[in-house]
Scaffold this active site. Structure first.
Site, PDB file in Angstrom:
ATOM      1  N   GLY A   3      -3.953  -0.307   3.677  1.00  0.00           N
ATOM      2  CA  GLY A   3      -4.383  -0.028   2.449  1.00  0.00           C
ATOM      3  C   GLY A   3      -2.910   0.461   1.785  1.00  0.00           C
ATOM      4  O   GLY A   3      -1.859   0.977   2.219  1.00  0.00           O
ATOM      5  N   CYS A   4      -2.948   0.563   0.210  1.00  0.00           N
ATOM      6  CA  CYS A   4      -1.702   0.633  -0.332  1.00  0.00           C
ATOM      7  C   CYS A   4      -1.336   2.048  -0.427  1.00  0.00           C
ATOM      8  O   CYS A   4      -0.526   2.709   0.034  1.00  0.00           O
ATOM      9  CB  CYS A   4      -1.967   0.462  -1.832  1.00  0.00           C
ATOM     10  SG  CYS A   4      -3.404   0.707  -2.597  1.00  0.00           S
ATOM     11  N   PHE A   5      -2.461   3.100  -0.653  1.00  0.00           N
ATOM     12  CA  PHE A   5      -2.288   4.468  -0.522  1.00  0.00           C
ATOM     13  C   PHE A   5      -1.890   5.065   0.836  1.00  0.00           C
ATOM     14  O   PHE A   5      -1.279   5.547   1.185  1.00  0.00           O
ATOM     15  CB  PHE A   5      -3.530   5.209  -1.031  1.00  0.00           C
ATOM     16  CG  PHE A   5      -3.780   5.147  -2.643  1.00  0.00           C
ATOM     17  CD1 PHE A   5      -2.924   5.398  -3.427  1.00  0.00           C
ATOM     18  CD2 PHE A   5      -4.952   4.570  -2.984  1.00  0.00           C
ATOM     19  CE1 PHE A   5      -2.995   5.669  -4.889  1.00  0.00           C
ATOM     20  CE2 PHE A   5      -5.189   4.385  -4.532  1.00  0.00           C
ATOM     21  CZ  PHE A   5      -4.093   4.818  -5.247  1.00  0.00           C
TER      22      PHE A   5
END
Lengths: 345, 345, 345, 345
Positions: free
Chosen positions: D148-150
């Site tokens: 995921g991005c985070f």
């Protein structure tokens, strides 16, 4: 005065709510919404806490007519043409922020809105609510067609030269730029943040429904059927319209003469501010206020006049102008509740 | 090929650095800056880490001439008119991204730039570097005057109808919108975030130095001295220019005929994309790329053509076009290092 | 009451002007500016047309003291420490929007502001103007140190749990986000539109002068010297601060208990609004208003409380709070001139 | 290598298309879309003209398996858990940009995604595609769960101190800020321009599905089950994530020691750039690129380490990392097609 809002849940609706909170002579007693009835307005807009605590209701014309004196309609196109006649029958004064009663020719509505028009009787009864043009008619009106946002900015820029017959009517080019709130709170890929941010977009090229509205006023003032060029552009701001208007001067007028003409024409207008020669307004300078600021330039190389006119589309372009019309109708000071300083920066 | 950049520390400068990193046949060996010499470019722009690690130097023409074959100048107006002649004398090919050598008439430069012009010999020698217009001259040039950002967007939109003589030359209205990077990295109250954000502003009304540049090309193509209307607007985006151009058709041409004319004219142009009838480009659709996208509309009500032309002001409007010119000059494939996909969204 | 503004030309200055226009009991009779004296405020801010038409003056303490009862100082750090004592000597009440009199310990000012502090007598006399904390002292004050923007948002979020001693004082982490107007109208590469737009930046990491201000209030309430973690981030908006605060609960308190604690503590506060459990405020919901909106979350996995507190940095974080302090001082209704609806959207 | 994209019409999908255009060893031969199949990608994204001219198709696993070697999945949560097993059965390598195969514990997926998890066999087979952590496993994988991005921004910031065991695992606070493109091109009132512009919003407080993903990696490295504090904020930018991470140091390490630890750990990583002591990265500095830039601060007052880590959520946070994983899988140079300069400004 007791007032209601139909379409209270949209951006023009909540701008009416905001402005009515600061208005000393009105009492907002009804909020109607088709899509969100049953909800408290605070569920949709928590920023209104401490100001209103009221549920949105389904429309019940009988009940509204009993309880309020005047209704604002902040609805999408095509709703009020069927709804407002029933309100008028029951003696309720109507201020329509939508476009359904603006065009006097039913065929114009049909062509540009792609819907069947309102009953002609009501179209003729309705008063086009641009106070700077029609203040006397507004006083007596039962149905006010509140002008569109682009027509407001554009016509306030053009009226002085139209009335003084100093421009070639067939030379009018209007390049308009608008913030996104004009599109309302409707979900639409085109209005997603990611699509609008860091972008400039021309839209409804050749098909904008504000074209016949502007042309109608030009016709009323000049008696001529002069088609305009008009292109609207979506700009990544929330509020604000700039209309950059180009027109050919038919006499050799200097910028000082033009400036004096505007100053004179608008000298008693509380919401119009003419910038000094060499200065041009920006949209931030009217942000959140009911002002229309105008800058002027005469290009001697082309003998053209360039007019730059800015408004906040939700205030002077919609809800503020609606309140201004209410003030006129009710016989109150026209600036009542509207004389707030633009928010800067 | 060894190349240098004078004015490497500005936005056009670092855009040249970015594009040169992706260019297979160049070697960036000199970066010159007046105001920040002595600093490593990474102190000013840490985003360049892993790509360049080089100090900005004071200008030393002798040394530069020994070390590089070609210099890009990304300097403010008024610098290269005095500087470039010395480079040319030493046999260095010059691509000037500033405006000093664009206007062939010295009096135009004097009037619009408010500075004394370059030596006339060099003005006449310089080639206006719009590849779609002057590709053959660019091949042989020693000094290229890279076009301005607004002229690039506007002229690419106008050239087909100018060359086909289908518009009234005296009817051209250009309403231009630009992002803020065109103003460079110079400190200035007007370009603070707080002043530009949530704002639209018309600027340099009647005084923009790109007016004579556009008119010069119109004159070269048509042989006529036709003044244009041209207003520029500052929009809260970083990159992107939209030029909305209005002009009167002198024949009754349909939109399909106009569309075919553009498609035909630009069929071999790698960086021009004509939108299908009914579609209009947005600036985001060319963001970060060297494309110029064009949309067309014929308004039959006014018999006017409306042209919407967009570019990234730092790429096709400055540094990308400079690389395109380099490619032509050097005899490389014209798209070398430039065929990147626009960044969306 | 006659009031003046020193530093009227900055953003806090013009926000004071805006709010004073809507205030019924004040008369703004003096505007002082060091850098722009001699100019009419309308030359700098044409949006004020129709409201003020007044020149900015050089400071003349004698004259100001004769003509006004109270002065607001909206000056950069380091100005009022030398200036305000002279005003106090002459009997003028002072509300200082800058940070010069906030820190009671001179060594804190020296360390964090890197300047020599104000005379200790005045430091001790000054009242920290956070009405929700110090209302009674403000009533009697001659010199009010108006709180900083980040401390206002943060402390209003923390005060209930500090006073109820339910958190570990050594666990406080504050991650703050701010719009750009907090930096004022000063030219600075870092605040150019191009640098801030489409960007997020942490700044003054470890060195923000609001750290000792927050810690001072924690110490006053708790009696303990508890250092905080505090990082500020610049966000591409004009107005608005969000303070996201994390702290360890020392008891097992449910979100409902925490919510009740806040509701109870702030039940009479006109400008504090506690969001219902599960709701969190956004900065737009207080835009242009004097509200501080607070949302609460108890993370049972970590037994931590997360507090989200938002204000408009120019209103509750500066000029609005200054007016609130004026209202308290003067014995007027505390909300006088401040009860405006946030502008949405 | 022939590759396909399932979910080609979303933002991660078109970012894959963009990056694949610049990749020398791949051939994009299939684009699949559930909601827009039948349309040419150019109807949805005209900016892709000159690069791709291909229709989006309904999914046909047999056909895809015959025609491509590898498929990227850029689909909403809940799609690939049912889809990918069939592709794997047919021998197609899968890179899943969605979250369906990231969480090894089925109950975590159930709890945080509120959906039934993928078959456990595939969950265990899948490799978490963070190259800086799992490069060796990625080489052999048939199914890559792209992070995921985070988690990407956060874990790259934390891994050095996790592996060196210098922080208190129970003290990790992550305050994350993201642009809006992470939400995709889905229509949603909350993502309208008007709602996001000039706003900061905390969202999914306590419920973000990236919490267990980060905790899983912390557990894998440390062997401990340490819950984190994690709050995400929506910022008015299109691209970019900043993760501000706070953690207690368990030894007294100086900033120079910490800096050396990071430099050493990441010395061979092509996409990680550690800022010098006292410098902090901004999101614009990685805009459009596959870099993760990291800044470090040791607060001696609290003995806490503050880590600031930024990525472009669509590149290193999604599609760029997916290509990086492809490069590793295929045995190509890991930076192939990804070494582009960030776009600035």
């Amino acid at each position: 005065m007791k007032v209601g809002i139909v379409g209270a849940n949209g951006y023009s609706g909540i701008e009416l709510i905001r402005l009515l909170q600061h208005h000393p002579y009105t009492d907002l007693t009804k909020m109607i919404s088709h899509s969100t009835s049953g909800k408290n307005i605070l569920e949709l807009y928590p920023h209104l806490e401490n100001f209103v605590d009221m549920s949105l209701e389904h429309i019940d014309i009988e009940e509204i007519a009993r309880e309020v004196d005047l209704v604002f309609f902040a609805t999408p196109a095509g709703v009020t043409k069927d709804l407002i006649p029933d309100f008028l029958e029951k003696g309720v004064t109507c201020i329509d922020v939508s476009g359904d009663f603006r065009l006097k020719k039913p065929e114009d509505y049909k062509q540009w809105y792609k819907k069947s028009p309102a009953n002609d009787q009501y179209l003729q009864e309705s008063v086009y609510g641009l106070p700077e043009l029609n203040r006397h008619k507004i006083k007596e009106a039962k149905l006010i067609a509140n002008p569109g946002c682009f027509p407001t900015a554009t016509l306030l820029g053009l009226i002085p030269v139209l009335q003084h017959k100093v421009i070639d009517l067939y030379s009018i080019h209007i390049d308009a730029k608008t913030g996104v709130s004009g599109a309302g709170r409707n979900v639409n890929v085109a209005n997603l943040f990611t699509e609008v941010n860091e972008n400039i977009k021309a839209y409804k090229v050749g098909h904008h429904q504000h074209i016949p509205e502007i042309e109608q006023v030009i016709r009323e003032i000049s008696g001529e059927e002069a088609p305009i060029s008009f292109v609207t552009h979506l700009i990544p701001i929330n509020r604000g319209i700039m209309s950059t208007i180009y027109c050919d001067l038919i006499h050799n007028l200097s910028i000082e003469e033009i400036y004096q003409l505007y100053k004179e024409m608008y000298k008693n207008e509380p919401f119009i501010r003419i910038r000094q020669v060499g200065q041009y307004p920006t949209t931030k300078e009217i942000f959140g206020s009911n002002f229309c600021d105008i800058g002027l330039y005469v290009d001697e190389r082309t003998n053209r006049l360039i007019i730059i006119s800015v408004i906040d589309n939700l205030v002077k372009g919609a809800s503020g102008q609606a309140i201004q019309n209410l003030n006129i109708l009710a016989g109150w000071e026209e600036t009542t509740g509207l004389m707030n300083v633009p928010l800067y920066p």
